[in-house]
Design a protein around this motif. Structure first.
Motif, PDB file in Angstrom:
ATOM      1  N   PRO A 166     -26.360   6.940  55.652  1.00  0.00           N
ATOM      2  CA  PRO A 166     -26.925   7.718  56.775  1.00  0.00           C
ATOM      3  C   PRO A 166     -27.905   8.794  56.330  1.00  0.00           C
ATOM      4  O   PRO A 166     -28.934   9.016  56.979  1.00  0.00           O
ATOM      5  N   TRP A 167     -27.594   9.499  55.220  1.00  0.00           N
ATOM      6  CA  TRP A 167     -28.489  10.571  54.791  1.00  0.00           C
ATOM      7  C   TRP A 167     -29.830  10.044  54.287  1.00  0.00           C
ATOM      8  O   TRP A 167     -30.836  10.753  54.333  1.00  0.00           O
ATOM      9  N   ASP A 168     -29.845   8.782  53.823  1.00  0.00           N
ATOM     10  CA  ASP A 168     -31.120   8.200  53.407  1.00  0.00           C
ATOM     11  C   ASP A 168     -32.014   7.922  54.615  1.00  0.00           C
ATOM     12  O   ASP A 168     -33.246   7.899  54.488  1.00  0.00           O
ATOM     13  N   MET A 205     -35.305  -0.334  59.094  1.00  0.00           N
ATOM     14  CA  MET A 205     -35.077   1.103  59.154  1.00  0.00           C
ATOM     15  C   MET A 205     -33.606   1.455  58.992  1.00  0.00           C
ATOM     16  O   MET A 205     -33.249   2.309  58.187  1.00  0.00           O
ATOM     17  N   HIS A 206     -32.734   0.792  59.743  1.00  0.00           N
ATOM     18  CA  HIS A 206     -31.341   1.229  59.847  1.00  0.00           C
ATOM     19  C   HIS A 206     -30.346   0.068  59.792  1.00  0.00           C
ATOM     20  O   HIS A 206     -29.623  -0.177  60.757  1.00  0.00           O
ATOM     21  N   PRO A 207     -30.288  -0.652  58.670  1.00  0.00           N
ATOM     22  CA  PRO A 207     -29.256  -1.696  58.579  1.00  0.00           C
ATOM     23  C   PRO A 207     -27.876  -1.069  58.764  1.00  0.00           C
ATOM     24  O   PRO A 207     -27.579  -0.023  58.174  1.00  0.00           O
ATOM     25  N   MET A 208     -27.056  -1.719  59.570  1.00  0.00           N
ATOM     26  CA  MET A 208     -25.725  -1.185  59.872  1.00  0.00           C
ATOM     27  C   MET A 208     -24.726  -2.324  59.968  1.00  0.00           C
ATOM     28  O   MET A 208     -25.095  -3.479  60.198  1.00  0.00           O
ATOM     29  N   THR A 209     -23.462  -2.014  59.783  1.00  0.00           N
ATOM     30  CA  THR A 209     -22.415  -3.025  59.940  1.00  0.00           C
ATOM     31  C   THR A 209     -22.259  -3.340  61.429  1.00  0.00           C
ATOM     32  O   THR A 209     -22.635  -2.532  62.279  1.00  0.00           O
ATOM     33  N   PRO A 210     -21.692  -4.495  61.771  1.00  0.00           N
ATOM     34  CA  PRO A 210     -21.689  -4.936  63.170  1.00  0.00           C
ATOM     35  C   PRO A 210     -20.522  -4.413  64.000  1.00  0.00           C
ATOM     36  O   PRO A 210     -20.304  -4.887  65.118  1.00  0.00           O
ATOM     37  N   ARG A 263     -36.088   8.645  66.885  1.00  0.00           N
ATOM     38  CA  ARG A 263     -35.125   7.592  66.562  1.00  0.00           C
ATOM     39  C   ARG A 263     -34.123   7.967  65.474  1.00  0.00           C
ATOM     40  O   ARG A 263     -32.985   7.485  65.475  1.00  0.00           O
ATOM     41  N   LYS A 264     -34.523   8.795  64.504  1.00  0.00           N
ATOM     42  CA  LYS A 264     -33.694   8.918  63.300  1.00  0.00           C
ATOM     43  C   LYS A 264     -32.325   9.528  63.561  1.00  0.00           C
ATOM     44  O   LYS A 264     -31.345   9.153  62.911  1.00  0.00           O
ATOM     45  N   TRP A 265     -32.219  10.466  64.524  1.00  0.00           N
ATOM     46  CA  TRP A 265     -30.907  11.057  64.781  1.00  0.00           C
ATOM     47  C   TRP A 265     -29.968  10.037  65.412  1.00  0.00           C
ATOM     48  O   TRP A 265     -28.807   9.912  65.009  1.00  0.00           O
ATOM     49  N   ARG A 266     -30.459   9.299  66.387  1.00  0.00           N
ATOM     50  CA  ARG A 266     -29.587   8.320  67.048  1.00  0.00           C
ATOM     51  C   ARG A 266     -29.146   7.223  66.090  1.00  0.00           C
ATOM     52  O   ARG A 266     -27.959   6.890  66.014  1.00  0.00           O
ATOM     53  N   VAL A 267     -30.077   6.651  65.340  1.00  0.00           N
ATOM     54  CA  VAL A 267     -29.685   5.531  64.476  1.00  0.00           C
ATOM     55  C   VAL A 267     -28.830   6.008  63.304  1.00  0.00           C
ATOM     56  O   VAL A 267     -27.986   5.252  62.800  1.00  0.00           O
ATOM     57  N   THR A 268     -29.008   7.256  62.866  1.00  0.00           N
ATOM     58  CA  THR A 268     -28.133   7.782  61.819  1.00  0.00           C
ATOM     59  C   THR A 268     -26.692   7.826  62.302  1.00  0.00           C
ATOM     60  O   THR A 268     -25.760   7.434  61.578  1.00  0.00           O
ATOM     61  N   TRP A 269     -26.493   8.287  63.544  1.00  0.00           N
ATOM     62  CA  TRP A 269     -25.130   8.308  64.102  1.00  0.00           C
ATOM     63  C   TRP A 269     -24.591   6.897  64.307  1.00  0.00           C
ATOM     64  O   TRP A 269     -23.398   6.646  64.106  1.00  0.00           O
ATOM     65  N   LEU A 270     -25.447   5.980  64.695  1.00  0.00           N
ATOM     66  CA  LEU A 270     -24.986   4.594  64.891  1.00  0.00           C
ATOM     67  C   LEU A 270     -24.553   3.957  63.569  1.00  0.00           C
ATOM     68  O   LEU A 270     -23.540   3.252  63.517  1.00  0.00           O
ATOM     69  N   PHE A 307     -33.027  11.749  56.067  1.00  0.00           N
ATOM     70  CA  PHE A 307     -33.936  12.525  55.227  1.00  0.00           C
ATOM     71  C   PHE A 307     -34.987  11.658  54.511  1.00  0.00           C
ATOM     72  O   PHE A 307     -35.841  12.186  53.802  1.00  0.00           O
ATOM     73  N   GLY A 308     -34.914  10.335  54.688  1.00  0.00           N
ATOM     74  CA  GLY A 308     -35.857   9.453  54.019  1.00  0.00           C
ATOM     75  C   GLY A 308     -37.191   9.365  54.736  1.00  0.00           C
ATOM     76  O   GLY A 308     -37.355   9.832  55.866  1.00  0.00           O
ATOM     77  N   ASN A 309     -38.171   8.742  54.082  1.00  0.00           N
ATOM     78  CA  ASN A 309     -39.499   8.541  54.666  1.00  0.00           C
ATOM     79  C   ASN A 309     -39.493   7.291  55.538  1.00  0.00           C
ATOM     80  O   ASN A 309     -39.622   6.178  55.033  1.00  0.00           O
ATOM     81  N   LEU A 310     -39.328   7.474  56.839  1.00  0.00           N
ATOM     82  CA  LEU A 310     -39.319   6.340  57.759  1.00  0.00           C
ATOM     83  C   LEU A 310     -40.730   5.976  58.206  1.00  0.00           C
ATOM     84  O   LEU A 310     -40.919   4.977  58.898  1.00  0.00           O
ATOM     85  N   SER A 311     -41.694   6.783  57.828  1.00  0.00           N
ATOM     86  CA  SER A 311     -43.100   6.453  58.090  1.00  0.00           C
ATOM     87  C   SER A 311     -43.960   7.165  57.061  1.00  0.00           C
ATOM     88  O   SER A 311     -43.551   8.153  56.450  1.00  0.00           O
ATOM     89  N   LYS A 312     -45.148   6.620  56.861  1.00  0.00           N
ATOM     90  CA  LYS A 312     -46.118   7.211  55.940  1.00  0.00           C
ATOM     91  C   LYS A 312     -47.496   6.832  56.458  1.00  0.00           C
ATOM     92  O   LYS A 312     -47.913   5.671  56.370  1.00  0.00           O
TER      93      LYS A 312
END
Length: 819
Positions: free
Chosen positions: A674-676, A694-699, A749-756, A679-684
Motif C-alpha cells: 500500500p505505501w508503494d 497501478m494497484h494489483p490487489m488480492t481478490p 485515486r491513490k487514497w481509495r485504491v490504497t485502502w482497497l 507514495f510511489g510515482n503513479l504518473s510522470k
C-alpha cells in the motif's frame, strides 16, 4: 535489422533436452556462445546398448574419437534457446506473430517479400529466412513437399531426482523388436529419457495429455524395460513429457527441391526435417546458421556493408551459395537418420537382428557417427568496414496521440471513456486476441455505476442477475451465516458475476475496429522532450517505434509502464487461487446466491452466472517458497478433488467436476504494498497507469476489476475537463496541460485504491485464518458479523460521470485534438 517472428507468446522448449555432437559445438563456437554451455554440460564418453531379447550389452567408448577429444553433450533445450536469445537486442524477437500468407513483388528490378500477419499487419522485407519448423509456411511457399510420417513415434521427458541420481555420465540404450529406449544424465539431479517405437501413420498424437502418456509407457513396458528406466519415467516432470510422430522429408525433395527462391530460403527443420536417430536435427540447424551467415558475411565484405537485392553480388546469389553447400550434407543425414532408425527398431526375424546387432552397432555406428559428428561447418567471416560504411538501421516511426498498453478491463474501459470524449486511442495488446483469463469476475454496484458512466451497463444487466445473499459455512463447526445485500447497496441490488469475455467484448464493441492492435509486444519505453513538449517513446518487438503524446499503462500486474515509472514490483501474498467455470448443460438448479466455505488455511465458493454456468474459486494459503504452480488444468482439477474430497461438501465438488477445463487456472495472488502506491510515482509527465498496473490487489473484496472500471471513468473525467478548458484541445505543455490532468487523476485515486489494497489483503488474511481461537474469533465474529458492512460501503462508491464535452461550432470539427 533482423526480426524473428514467433507464432507463440514465448520461446517454447518442446522436447526438454537435446543431444549435441561435436559438430554442433563447433557451430556454437563460431557463433560465440559455446563457452556459456560447455562448462555446465560435460560430454558423454561412453555409450552402452543392451539387447533386451538376449541380455547382451555392447559398449562403445567415444574418448579420442572426435576432433576435440570428447563425445556428445546433452543439454536443456530451454537453456540453449536462452543462451542464443541473450545475444540479441531486446527488440529482436516479435512474439505472437502468426503468419497468414507470404507474397513477393518485383518493382524496379528488386523483389521484396511481403509477410501478411494474422492481425492484418504487413511486413515488407528485403529477404526472408524461414526457420519455422517441420510444417513450415515458408517451405510450402517455396514449393517443398510436406514432411512424411516415418511410421515411428517418440516419447520423451525429463526426470528429476531431488536428492541426486548417482549415475555415471553415459548414454544407456535398450533395444528390442519394434522399440528403442534410452536415458542420459544432464546433471546430478536431472535425467533425459526417450522411447522410440513403431507406429502407424494414423496413430493419434498423445502430446495433449502427459499424465496418460506416462501411464501408458509404465503399463505397456512394465515387463520389458528394466526397473530403473521405469523409475526414471515415474519421476518425470509431467510438464516436460511429449509424444509425437517422427517426421522427415523425402531426401530427393531436399536435394532436388527449391530450397530458395530469389531472396527467400529456409533453414533447420523447415529445410531438412529428419528423424532423431543420429541426433543431428538441432546440430544441423546450428550448422545452417553458420553457413548462411558466412555467405551473407562474404557478401557484406564485397559490397562494403550493403546487402543489395539487385545487380551483381546480391543477396539471392549469397543464398544460392548457401543452398548449394548445404543440400548435399543434409540430404545424406536425412537418409542416414531414417535408415538408422529403421534398423535399430527392426523386426524380430534373424536377418533384422543381424543388421542391427552386427552390421550397424559393431561396424557402421562408429564410422558413420564419428565422420558425421566430426564435421566442421567453418567460421563466420570478419566483416571489417570503415566508419562511414557500417550498416545503418532504419526503423519505422509512428505518431499517435494517446496510446494505451493492455486490452484488459482497464485498457478497454479507458479507451471507451476517451472515445466518449471524442478522443481515439491506440490500444496495444501483446496477445493475439482478447484474453479472458479468469473465466468470470464479480462486479459490485460501484462497478455498475462506472459501466453506466461509460454507457455499456445496459448490455450486461439484462443478462446477469444480481446476488441477494451470501452464505458462509464454517466447515469446522458446520455453522452457516447468512448475509443479505438487501438495503446495503446504494442502487438497491447486490453484486453480479459476469463472464469476463462478455465484459471485454461489451467494451471492445464500443470502439472502432482499428483501435486494438493485437500481437504488439513492448520491448522498451522511453521519453523524449522536443521544443518544450515531452512524448513517450514506445519500442515494439518488431522494431516499430511509436511516439505517443499520452501513454496510459493498463498492462497488468507485471506492468512495464509501472516499472518505467519506478513503482515497486508486485509481491506474492502467500496465497494462491484456483478458479474455473462449471457447465451444467441441463441446468444446475441453484439459487442466485453466493456460497462460501471457510476452513483452516482456505476459502472456497461459487456463484451461478446463468442457468447453466457456475463460477467457482478456491483461495488457499501457499507460501511462495513452497508453492509449485501446476499449469495442466486436468492435474489441477484432480488435485483439488482429491485433496478436498473429505473437506468440502459434495455440491461444491460436483461443481468442480463439471468444470470446463479450458477455463481452469491457478496462480499466486499478488499485490503491491500500500505505501508503494500512496507514495510511489503513479504518473510522470504525460504517462500514468490504471487497473492492475497501478494497484494489483488480492481478490478477497472482489474489487480488482471494479476499481479498474472506476480508474477509467475518473481518468476520463479529468481528461475531459482539460478538453473543456482548452476548447477541445489536449495541450501537452503550458497551463492546463495533460500532465496536470493526470496528476489530478492520481491524487483522486491513490487514497481509495490504497485502502482497497490494504482491505483486500487483510480480508483474505482473516478469512484464510489459522486454527487457533483468536483467528477463528476474528473471522467468524469480528469480520463476518461486524466488518462485512464495511465491504458493502466500499462497493457503494460512485466514481462520478464523464463530462459532456460541448464545443463551439469552430471547435467541434476536431474534438480531442492534441497539440
Amino acid at each position: 535489422m533482423v526480426n524473428p517472428l514467433r507464432a507463440v507468446p514465448i520461446a517454447i522448449p518442446t522436447g526438454a533436452a537435446i543431444s549435441f555432437a561435436p559438430n554442433a559445438w563447433l557451430a556454437l563456437d563460431a557463433l560465440g556462445v559455446s563457452h556459456k554451455l560447455d562448462s555446465i554440460y560435460p560430454p558423454v564418453n561412453r555409450i552402452s546398448v543392451t539387447n533386451l531379447g538376449t541380455g547382451a550389452t555392447q559398449e562403445t567408448s567415444l574418448t579420442g574419437k572426435f576432433r576435440d577429444g570428447s563425445g556428445p553433450r546433452f543439454i536443456h533445450r530451454k537453456k540453449l534457446l536462452q543462451t542464443l536469445a541473450d545475444e540479441l537486442p531486446n527488440g529482436t524477437i516479435h512474439f505472437s506473430s502468426k503468419i497468414a500468407a507470404i507474397d513477393s513483388q518485383t518493382h524496379d528490378g528488386s523483389s521484396p517479400v511481403f509477410i501478411h500477419l494474422v492481425d492484418g499487419t504487413i511486413v515488407k522485407t528485403k529477404f526472408l529466412i524461414g526457420c519455422d519448423g517441420i510444417h513450415s509456411t515458408v517451405a510450402r511457399w517455396l514449393g517443398l513437399s510436406e514432411p512424411l510420417n516415418a511410421a515411428r513415434s517418440a516419447g520423451l521427458g525429463l526426470a528429476v531426482f531431488p536428492e541426486g541420481h548417482g549415475l555415471n555420465k553415459e548414454l544407456r540404450q535398450f533395444v528390442d523388436a519394434g522399440m528403442r529406449a534410452g536415458y542420459v544424465p544432464l546433471n546430478e539431479k536431472e535425467i533425459y529419457w526417450f522411447l522410440v517405437c513403431k507406429s502407424s501413420a494414423e496413430e493419434e498424437n498423445k502430446a495433449g495429455n502427459p499424465v496418460l502418456l506416462q501411464k501408458e509407457v509404465l503399463e505397456k513396458y512394465a515387463k520389458v524395460l528394466p526397473p530403473f528406466f521405469l523409475d526414471i519415467v515415474q519421476r518425470s516432470d509431467v510438464s516436460t513429457l511429449h509424444w509425437g510422430p517422427l517426421m522427415f522429408r523425402h531426401p530427393w525433395n531436399v536435394f532436388f527441391g527449391n530450397l530458395s527462391k530469389g531472396n527467400v530460403t529456409v533453414a533447420g527443420d523447415a529445410m531438412h526435417p529428419m528423424t532423431p536417430e543420429l541426433g543431428q536435427g538441432g546440430c544441423q540447424a546450428l550448422e545452417d546458421a553458420v553457413v548462411l551467415g558466412r555467405h551473407i558475411g562474404n557478401l557484406l565484405i564485397k559490397t562494403k556493408g550493403h546487402i543489395g537485392t539487385t545487380g551483381d553480388n546480391n543477396v539471392a546469389q549469397a543464398i544460392d551459395g548457401y543452398v548449394k553447400e548445404r543440400k548435399w550434407r543434409v540430404t545424406g543425414l536425412v537418409i542416414g537418420s531414417y535408415f538408422s532408425g529403421w534398423v535399430q527398431i527392426g523386426g524380430s526375424n534373424w536377418w533384422m537382428k543381424f543388421l542391427r546387432d552386427v552390421i550397424f552397432y559393431r561396424t557402421l555406428l562408429g564410422g558413420l557417427l564419428y565422420k558425421m559428428a566430426g564435421y566442421d561447418c567453418g567460421k563466420l567471416p570478419v566483416v571489417s568496414l570503415g566508419e562511414n560504411d557500417s550498416p545503418k538501421l532504419e526503423m519505422e516511426m509512428v505518431e499517435e496521440d494517446v496510446v494505451i498498453i493492455g486490452a484488459g478491463i482497464a485498457g478497454l474501459a479507458t479507451a471507451v471513456a476517451l472515445r466518449r470524449l471524442g478522443i481515439k486511442a491506440l490500444v496495444l495488446e501483446k496477445s493475439d486476441g482478447l484474453r479472458a483469463t479468469g473465466a468470470a469476475l464479480t462486479l459490485f454496484p460501484n462497478a455498475w455505476l462506472a459501466l453506466d458512466a461509460l454507457g455499456v451497463s445496459h448490455k450486461l444487466t439484462s443478462v446477469y442477475a444480481p446476488a441477494k445473499r451470501v452464505f458462509v459455512t464454517n466447515l469446522g463447526t458446520g455453522a452457516t451465516q447468512e448475509l443479505s445485500y438487501a438495503g446495503k447497496s446504494g442502487i438497491g441490488s447486490g453484486p453480479r458475476s459476469v463472464h469476463r469475455q462478455s465484459l471485454l467484448e461489451a467494451l471492445a464493441d464500443e470502439l472502432p475496429d482499428d483501435t486494438i492492435q493485437f500481437s504488439s509486444k513492448i520491448a522498451a519505453i522511453d521519453s523524449q522532450t522536443l521544443n518544450g513538449s515531452s512524448a513517450a517513446i514506445i519500442n515494439l518487438g518488431d522494431s516499430t517505434i511509436i511516439r505517443a503524446k499520452v501513454l496510459i499503462g493498463c498492462d497488468g500486474v507485471h506492468s512495464m509502464v509501472a516499472q518505467w515509472l519506478g513503482l515497486s514490483e508486485s509481491i506474492n501474498s502467500g496465497r494462491s487461487s484456483v478458479r474455473g467455470l462449471a457447465v451444467f448443460p441441463h441446468g444446475h438448479g441453484l439459487n442466485q446466491d453466493i456460497r462460501q466455505f471457510v476452513g483452516v488455511g482456505f476459502r472456497a465458493g461459487f456463484i451461478p452466472l446463468n442457468d447453466r454456468d457456475v463460477y467457482w474459486f478456491l483461495n488457499r494459503y501457499s507460501p511462495p517458497k513452497v508453492e509449485i504452480i501446476v499449469k495442466d488444468p486436468e492435474l489441477i482439477q484432480r488435485e483439488v478433488l482429491e485433496k478436498y474430497d473429505n473437506v468440502l461438501p459434495p455440491l461444491y465438488l460436483d461443481v468442480i467436476q463439471h468444470c470446463d477445463l479450458s477455463t481452469l487456472t491457478r496462480a499466486p495472488l499478488m499485490f503491491r504494498r500500500p505505501w508503494d502506491i500512496l507514495f510511489g510515482n503513479l504518473s510522470k509527465g504525460n504517462v500514468t497507469v490504471a487497473g492492475d498496473a497501478m494497484h494489483p490487489m488480492t481478490p478477497d473484496l472482489g474489487q480488482g476489476g471494479c476499481s479498474a472500471l472506476e480508474d477509467a471513468v475518473v481518468l476520463g473525467r479529468h481528461i475531459g475537463n482539460s478538453l473543456i478548458k482548452n476548447k477541445g484541445h489536449i495541450v501537452i505543455s503550458g497551463d492546463n496541460d495533460i500532465g496536470q490532468a493526470l496528476e489530478r487523476y492520481v491524487k483522486e485515486r491513490k487514497w481509495r485504491v490504497t485502502w482497497l489494497v490494504t482491505g483486500s489483503y487483510l480480508s483474505g488474511w482473516v478469512q484464510n485464518a489459522g486454527s487457533n481461537w483468536l483467528m477463528k474469533f476474528l473471522r467468524d465474529v469480528i469480520y463476518y458479523k461486524f466488518l462485512f458492512g464495511w465491504t458493502a460501503n466500499v462497493a457503494c462508491y460512485d466514481c462520478g460521470k464523464l463530462p459532456s464535452v460541448s464545443l463551439g461550432e469552430s471547435d467541434s470539427s476536431n474534438p480531442g485534438k492534441i497539440d
